[in-house]
Design a protein around this motif. Structure first.
Motif, PDB file in Angstrom:
ATOM      1  N   LEU A 104       1.090  -1.028   0.190  1.00  0.00           N
ATOM      2  CA  LEU A 104       0.168   0.249   0.056  1.00  0.00           C
ATOM      3  C   LEU A 104       0.528   1.391  -0.050  1.00  0.00           C
ATOM      4  O   LEU A 104       1.943   1.657   0.721  1.00  0.00           O
ATOM      5  N   HIS A 105       0.356   2.310  -0.555  1.00  0.00           N
ATOM      6  CA  HIS A 105       0.956   3.543  -0.506  1.00  0.00           C
ATOM      7  C   HIS A 105      -0.286   4.330  -0.889  1.00  0.00           C
ATOM      8  O   HIS A 105      -1.294   4.022  -1.159  1.00  0.00           O
ATOM      9  N   ILE A 106      -0.011   5.755  -0.324  1.00  0.00           N
ATOM     10  CA  ILE A 106      -0.862   6.660   0.091  1.00  0.00           C
ATOM     11  C   ILE A 106      -0.576   8.291  -0.769  1.00  0.00           C
ATOM     12  O   ILE A 106       1.028   8.543  -0.630  1.00  0.00           O
ATOM     13  N   ASP A 107      -1.693   8.457  -2.044  1.00  0.00           N
ATOM     14  CA  ASP A 107      -1.367   9.479  -2.165  1.00  0.00           C
ATOM     15  C   ASP A 107      -2.434  10.604  -1.335  1.00  0.00           C
ATOM     16  O   ASP A 107      -3.653  10.660  -0.961  1.00  0.00           O
ATOM     17  N   GLN A 108      -1.589  12.070  -0.626  1.00  0.00           N
ATOM     18  CA  GLN A 108      -2.720  13.164  -0.061  1.00  0.00           C
ATOM     19  C   GLN A 108      -1.598  14.254  -0.711  1.00  0.00           C
ATOM     20  O   GLN A 108      -1.005  14.502  -1.570  1.00  0.00           O
ATOM     21  N   MET A 359      -1.537   5.572   7.373  1.00  0.00           N
ATOM     22  CA  MET A 359      -0.121   6.301   7.065  1.00  0.00           C
ATOM     23  C   MET A 359       1.270   6.124   7.565  1.00  0.00           C
ATOM     24  O   MET A 359       0.668   6.763   9.427  1.00  0.00           O
ATOM     25  N   ARG A 376       3.331  11.902  -1.411  1.00  0.00           N
ATOM     26  CA  ARG A 376       3.062  10.204  -1.585  1.00  0.00           C
ATOM     27  C   ARG A 376       3.892   9.427  -0.240  1.00  0.00           C
ATOM     28  O   ARG A 376       4.848   9.957   0.473  1.00  0.00           O
ATOM     29  N   GLY A 379       1.831   3.034   3.233  1.00  0.00           N
ATOM     30  CA  GLY A 379       0.760   2.568   4.012  1.00  0.00           C
ATOM     31  C   GLY A 379       1.398   1.583   4.889  1.00  0.00           C
ATOM     32  O   GLY A 379       2.245   0.723   4.460  1.00  0.00           O
ATOM     33  N   LYS A 408      -8.180   0.743  -4.669  1.00  0.00           N
ATOM     34  CA  LYS A 408      -7.894   2.009  -4.037  1.00  0.00           C
ATOM     35  C   LYS A 408      -9.298   2.381  -3.252  1.00  0.00           C
ATOM     36  O   LYS A 408     -10.713   1.937  -3.499  1.00  0.00           O
ATOM     37  N   ARG A 419      -7.262  11.994   0.549  1.00  0.00           N
ATOM     38  CA  ARG A 419      -6.049  10.834   0.940  1.00  0.00           C
ATOM     39  C   ARG A 419      -6.927   9.647  -0.165  1.00  0.00           C
ATOM     40  O   ARG A 419      -7.767   8.969  -0.342  1.00  0.00           O
ATOM     41  N   TRP A 421      -5.891   5.798  -1.159  1.00  0.00           N
ATOM     42  CA  TRP A 421      -5.344   4.303  -0.926  1.00  0.00           C
ATOM     43  C   TRP A 421      -4.707   3.971  -1.998  1.00  0.00           C
ATOM     44  O   TRP A 421      -5.926   3.079  -1.891  1.00  0.00           O
ATOM     45  N   LYS A 422      -3.761   3.383  -2.603  1.00  0.00           N
ATOM     46  CA  LYS A 422      -3.146   2.678  -3.591  1.00  0.00           C
ATOM     47  C   LYS A 422      -3.170   1.554  -2.961  1.00  0.00           C
ATOM     48  O   LYS A 422      -1.699   1.412  -2.635  1.00  0.00           O
TER      49      LYS A 422
END
Length: 430
Positions: A104-108, A359, A376, A379, A408, A419, A421-422
């Motif tokens: 998981l990574h999170i773009d904010q 996060m 970025r 997670g 997502k 946010r 969440w991918k």
């Protein structure tokens, strides 16, 4: 340097507006070879990239060949219906693996100048609002704001939803419709005014407003008239969900869930909870006929509308569950968010918590988007017995709303940030 004196300068080459047939043929052959190395699910995703790729995959019958190979079937047993059923099952399993065990990574990114606490997601677009004087429609490609819709001064935006042609919002005691072409219409006071509304859902051509007097008011969005008033509760209605077979499902501040028909003015039945804590969020799965509810005491529960019986109940948070959603047609996973700021994935059929995420505020990278900088983050999956009080509350702001798509989840936190969440299936990374 320019050309020598007296020499003739060649006219600039004109770029052809169409790709030569030989080049298109080369692209076709090359792409066919590349696609042949992919698995079935990746071929399906590739077919959605553009019309050219979709045409190549259809003409080469690659999906059919991969399906027959995986199912060990002969061409004589193949049908489009069986392929579609298999692809849907494959997508649901892929979604479950990604949400429960994937990376998981999170773009904010900063989406609003004031706090935003509501979001809706459909077909690669996200609509955000409530708390600000504007709603914004985002393309998930590079998080670009493509449209804005202003809120009339002095009127609070309570709830909203959207489709391909319009945005429907609940403004205090009125319903407002914004057309995607920019026109806006507010229901006139003689027809659109009612006891203060707390939630709104619509199923074209009707919008349903849950009110503080315990009623659900049904409006025709084209005549702008209230067609029915349904007595759902004696206490305030806190949340709504609508089904495709014309059912209104409502939750109340005293923990009751009632069901009524859109064509009726009386509730049909009441789902009786095992406690009196308020219902904060609802969602309905039309495939399984299950209703999911989140409460102010941190519980998530599931009811079967066919039997009117509770299937499971799970404590998922120490306090309020603000939002719970699942991907359309997914009968496997349910995503839950609440006041403790932890994103949890549940099994729809048992209520088991499959995974919990926050996060990681340590490492990050940045890139530009239409409203500034996208940050970025990584997670972090939490162990099942992890004490979340070890994580500062500033690092896990409350999840006030969420929307679920394929691999997502979009979340809002009553802050300026949105946010994404991918999730990646681990098998994709091997």
């Amino acid at each position: 340097m320019g050309p020598p004196p007296g020499s003739k300068q060649s006219p600039p080459m004109k770029r052809s507006s169409t790709t030569p047939t030989s080049i298109r043929s080369l692209e076709h052959d090359t792409l066919c070879i590349i696609f042949s190395y992919l698995g079935l699910f990746d071929v399906v995703r590739s077919s959605a990239v553009c019309k050219f790729w979709n045409g190549i995959i259809k003409r080469s019958k690659l999906l059919q060949l991969l399906y027959l190979k995986q199912r060990r079937s002969s061409r004589s047993t193949f049908s489009e219906e069986s392929l579609n059923v298999y692809l849907e099952e494959l997508a649901i399993e892929h979604q479950r693996q990604s949400l429960a065990r994937g990376s998981l990574h999170i773009d904010q990114w900063k989406g609003h100048s004031l706090g935003v606490d509501q979001c809706r997601m459909k077909r690669g677009l996200v609509l955000t609002g409530v708390g600000d004087k504007v709603m914004r429609l985002w393309s998930l490609e590079r998080y670009r704001c493509i449209e804005e819709y202003s809120i009339p001064d002095g009127v609070p935006l309570v709830d909203f939803d959207f489709d391909e042609s319009k945005i429907v919002g609940l403004l205090g005691t009125r319903i407002c419709i914004w057309r995607r072409n920019g026109q806006r219409s507010i229901f006139p006071s003689r027809e659109g005014q009612f006891m203060k509304g707390s939630c709104m859902r619509y199923f074209d051509p009707e919008a349903v407003v849950g009110c503080e007097d315990g009623t659900a008011r049904v409006f025709d969005m084209y005549s702008k008239k209230c067609s029915r008033i349904v007595r759902m509760h004696t206490e305030p209605v806190t949340c709504l969900s609508l089904s495709e077979d014309q059912l209104i499902i409502s939750g109340s501040s005293l923990g009751r869930i009632t069901v009524s028909g859109l064509s009726s003015d009386q509730r049909v039945s009441t789902l009786r909870p095992t406690d009196s804590t308020g219902i904060k969020s609802l969602c309905f799965n039309p495939v399984s006929h299950h209703v999911f509810a989140g409460t102010t005491a941190g519980y998530a529960s599931c009811w079967d509308l066919r039997t009117m019986r509770q299937i499971w109940k799970t404590r998922v948070s120490p306090n309020v569950v603000y939002s719970l959603q699942h991907m359309r047609c997914d009968t496997s996973t349910l995503v839950v968010g609440g006041i403790d700021g932890v994103l949890r994935v549940l099994d729809q059929n048992t209520g088991e918590i499959l995974s919990s995420y926050v996060m990681d505020h340590g490492t990050s990278s940045s890139s530009g988007c239409s409203h500034g900088v996208t940050e970025r983050k990584i997670g972090k999956r939490l162990p099942h017995d992890y004490n979340i009080d070890r994580i500062p509350k500033t690092a896990r702001p409350p999840i006030t709303c969420l929307a679920v798509g394929m691999q997502k989840v979009i979340t809002t936190h009553n802050s300026k940030n949105i946010r994404m969440w991918k999730f990646n299936n681990l098998r994709e990374l091997n």
